[in-house]
Design a protein around this motif. Structure first.
Motif, mmCIF file in Angstrom:
data_model
loop_
_atom_site.group_PDB
_atom_site.id
_atom_site.type_symbol
_atom_site.label_atom_id
_atom_site.label_comp_id
_atom_site.label_asym_id
_atom_site.label_seq_id
_atom_site.Cartn_x
_atom_site.Cartn_y
_atom_site.Cartn_z
ATOM 1 N N HIS A 98 96.844 -30.566 -29.038
ATOM 2 C CA HIS A 98 97.582 -29.283 -28.257
ATOM 3 C C HIS A 98 97.312 -28.092 -29.333
ATOM 4 N N ARG A 99 97.245 -27.042 -28.883
ATOM 5 C CA ARG A 99 97.364 -25.435 -29.646
ATOM 6 C C ARG A 99 98.456 -25.274 -29.279
ATOM 7 N N VAL A 100 99.710 -24.831 -30.134
ATOM 8 C CA VAL A 100 100.505 -24.568 -30.706
ATOM 9 C C VAL A 100 100.833 -23.332 -31.531
ATOM 10 N N GLU A 101 102.165 -22.405 -31.345
ATOM 11 C CA GLU A 101 102.275 -21.492 -31.891
ATOM 12 C C GLU A 101 103.407 -21.411 -32.413
ATOM 13 N N ILE A 102 103.430 -21.206 -33.715
ATOM 14 C CA ILE A 102 105.258 -21.580 -34.951
ATOM 15 C C ILE A 102 105.490 -20.044 -35.342
ATOM 16 N N VAL A 103 106.387 -19.538 -35.134
ATOM 17 C CA VAL A 103 107.680 -19.010 -35.209
ATOM 18 C C VAL A 103 108.337 -19.598 -36.348
ATOM 19 N N THR A 114 105.664 -23.666 -29.862
ATOM 20 C CA THR A 114 105.485 -23.208 -28.373
ATOM 21 C C THR A 114 104.046 -23.976 -28.216
ATOM 22 N N ASP A 115 104.472 -24.972 -27.663
ATOM 23 C CA ASP A 115 102.773 -25.951 -26.807
ATOM 24 C C ASP A 115 102.440 -24.935 -25.684
ATOM 25 N N LEU A 116 100.672 -23.741 -26.613
ATOM 26 C CA LEU A 116 100.482 -23.523 -25.816
ATOM 27 C C LEU A 116 99.447 -23.793 -24.575
ATOM 28 N N ASP A 117 99.650 -25.048 -24.530
ATOM 29 C CA ASP A 117 98.360 -25.377 -23.532
ATOM 30 C C ASP A 117 99.691 -25.757 -22.212
ATOM 31 N N THR A 118 100.418 -26.493 -22.512
ATOM 32 C CA THR A 118 101.376 -26.651 -22.072
ATOM 33 C C THR A 118 103.143 -25.350 -21.078
ATOM 34 N N GLY A 119 102.755 -24.045 -22.316
ATOM 35 C CA GLY A 119 104.038 -23.500 -21.921
ATOM 36 C C GLY A 119 105.638 -24.017 -22.350
ATOM 37 N N TRP A 124 102.196 -18.316 -36.543
ATOM 38 C CA TRP A 124 100.849 -18.359 -36.507
ATOM 39 C C TRP A 124 100.648 -19.953 -35.476
ATOM 40 N N ARG A 125 99.646 -19.556 -35.900
ATOM 41 C CA ARG A 125 98.868 -21.050 -34.175
ATOM 42 C C ARG A 125 98.233 -22.047 -34.861
ATOM 43 N N GLY A 126 98.161 -23.143 -34.871
ATOM 44 C CA GLY A 126 97.710 -24.237 -35.060
ATOM 45 C C GLY A 126 97.059 -25.734 -33.838
ATOM 46 N N ARG A 127 96.296 -26.342 -34.558
ATOM 47 C CA ARG A 127 96.276 -27.542 -33.629
ATOM 48 C C ARG A 127 97.036 -28.291 -34.212
ATOM 49 N N VAL A 128 98.034 -30.179 -33.029
ATOM 50 C CA VAL A 128 98.304 -30.923 -33.829
ATOM 51 C C VAL A 128 97.730 -31.808 -34.174
ATOM 52 N N VAL A 172 102.600 -32.815 -37.553
ATOM 53 C CA VAL A 172 101.024 -31.401 -38.467
ATOM 54 C C VAL A 172 100.369 -30.889 -37.941
ATOM 55 N N VAL A 173 100.845 -29.544 -38.118
ATOM 56 C CA VAL A 173 99.806 -28.920 -37.340
ATOM 57 C C VAL A 173 98.595 -28.043 -38.943
ATOM 58 N N ALA A 174 97.233 -28.067 -38.170
ATOM 59 C CA ALA A 174 96.526 -27.604 -38.816
ATOM 60 C C ALA A 174 96.041 -25.988 -38.592
ATOM 61 N N PRO A 175 96.170 -25.415 -39.550
ATOM 62 C CA PRO A 175 96.289 -23.873 -39.094
ATOM 63 C C PRO A 175 94.838 -23.453 -38.300
#
Length: 126
Positions: free
Chosen positions: A22-27, A55-60, A99-103, A122-125
């Motif tokens: 899943h894609r995520v946004e980290i603030v 925030t999980d950008l795939d589910t909101g 920033w955004r990344g993928r879990v 673990v998030v890959a930017p």
């Protein structure tokens, strides 16, 4: 961030069960610990105390710590649902970076003495 950036492990003191891929946004915010907690826990300031909003950008679905919702301690008890907002409060929180990344990995650990779950995400930017 460049595609070559290394994966980041977020260690969170609450459950954040986001599926791998899943894609995520980290603030990330500047130090979010209230001054009284710094004194009480003998925080020396050597390392910032941070709780990011994820925030999980795939589910909101958004995961926040209570510090993002209220400037006052935990704000309630375990018998009554708190009236937390759906988004972080805007006063008293200074955004340091977004920033955004993928879990790429997610592990939840139950902490018996605290009766809660902690998360290693673990998030890959991107």
């Amino acid at each position: 961030m460049s595609a070559e950036a290394a994966a980041v492990t977020l260690r969170l003191n609450h459950p954040v069960p986001i599926p791998v891929g899943h894609r995520v946004e980290i603030v990330e915010y500047a130090d979010t610990r209230p001054e009284k907690k710094r004194r009480r826990h003998r925080f020396d300031g050597a390392e910032p105390f941070r709780h990011p909003v994820v925030t999980d950008l795939d589910t909101g679905i958004r995961w926040m710590n209570h510090v993002h919702a209220s400037p006052f301690d935990n704000g309630g008890n375990s018998f009554t649902a708190n009236e937390y907002p759906l988004v972080p409060r805007t006063s008293g929180l200074e955004i340091e970076r977004t920033w955004r990344g993928r879990v790429t990995a997610c592990t939840l650990v139950f902490v018996e003495g605290l009766s809660t779950q902690h998360t290693a995400l673990v998030v890959a930017p991107e």
